[in-house]
Design a protein around this motif. Structure first.
Motif, short mmCIF file in Angstrom:
data_model
loop_
_atom_site.label_atom_id
_atom_site.label_comp_id
_atom_site.label_asym_id
_atom_site.label_seq_id
_atom_site.Cartn_x
_atom_site.Cartn_y
_atom_site.Cartn_z
N THR A 19 0.86 -1.18 0.00
CA THR A 19 0.00 0.00 0.00
C THR A 19 0.89 1.23 0.00
N ASP A 54 -6.13 0.18 -7.34
CA ASP A 54 -6.83 1.44 -7.16
C ASP A 54 -6.45 2.43 -8.25
N ASN A 55 -7.38 3.29 -8.59
CA ASN A 55 -7.14 4.36 -9.56
C ASN A 55 -6.57 5.55 -8.80
N VAL A 59 -8.19 7.65 -5.63
CA VAL A 59 -7.75 7.22 -4.30
C VAL A 59 -6.45 7.94 -3.97
N ASP A 63 -2.89 5.47 -0.18
CA ASP A 63 -3.82 4.35 0.03
C ASP A 63 -3.92 3.42 -1.17
N CYS A 64 -3.15 3.67 -2.23
CA CYS A 64 -3.21 2.82 -3.42
C CYS A 64 -2.58 1.46 -3.12
N ARG A 65 -3.27 0.41 -3.53
CA ARG A 65 -2.80 -0.96 -3.29
C ARG A 65 -2.28 -1.57 -4.59
N HIS A 130 -9.55 -6.60 -12.62
CA HIS A 130 -8.45 -5.63 -12.56
C HIS A 130 -7.58 -5.68 -13.81
#
Length: 173
Positions: A19, A54-55, A59, A63-65, A130
């Protein structure tokens, strides 16, 4: 750029999730590659796949995974590897964009696919699955520092296009 649509099979992968910003160092790749090499999981038999969950336009970057994945063969004993997570990548149609440039420009491939190609393709993005980044080389070993990535964007047939193809002689009046 010729984009082709192909059906990918369901694929099981081992993965490590990270993350944080997609543009920061990706140390989870090193951990996954180290683990995979001790298990004999490396190309050409297995593939390394990156999955951005995540975009970053929607986001916060912190916090992007991102999942660093390696495919595993059928019958792989997952119970012996508690330090690694496992999941299946769903089957389906994907638009393939073959990318070869520096890693910092990969976002341009996404911009092209979602901003130009998809709106004119007859396909809609399938947000239930995804995007997949099949990593085909190590940029550190490339003479120009470029990465070779097959970017697979999940798609489905454009529903509006399906309705326009119906025969008009069957209309109820």
């Amino acid at each position: 750029m010729e984009i082709i649509v192909k059906k990918l099979p369901e694929t099981e992968v081992a993965y490590i999730r990270r993350t944080g910003s997609y543009f920061e160092p990706q140390d989870h790749w090193g951990r996954l590659i180290g683990w995979a090499s001790t298990q004999g999981l490396y190309p050409p038999q297995e593939s390394f796949i990156g999955i951005s969950l995540d975009n970053p336009d929607l986001v916060e970057s912190k916090d992007c995974r991102h999942d660093a994945c390696v495919t595993i063969p059928e019958g792989f004993n997952k119970e012996e590897h508690q330090e690694i997570r496992f999941k299946k990548i769903d089957t389906g149609d994907y638009a393939l964009y073959p990318f070869y440039d520096t890693p910092d420009k990969l976002h341009r491939a996404y911009q092209y696919m979602f901003g130009e190609w998809l709106p004119n393709s007859g396909y809609d993005p399938d947000y239930d699955r995804h995007n997949l980044e099949f990593n085909l080389n190590n940029p550190a070993e490339d003479a120009e520092g470029k990465c070779r990535v097959d970017l697979y964007v999940p798609v489905r047939t454009n529903i509006a296009d399906e309705f326009t193809e119906l025969p008009h002689d069957n209309l109820i009046t």
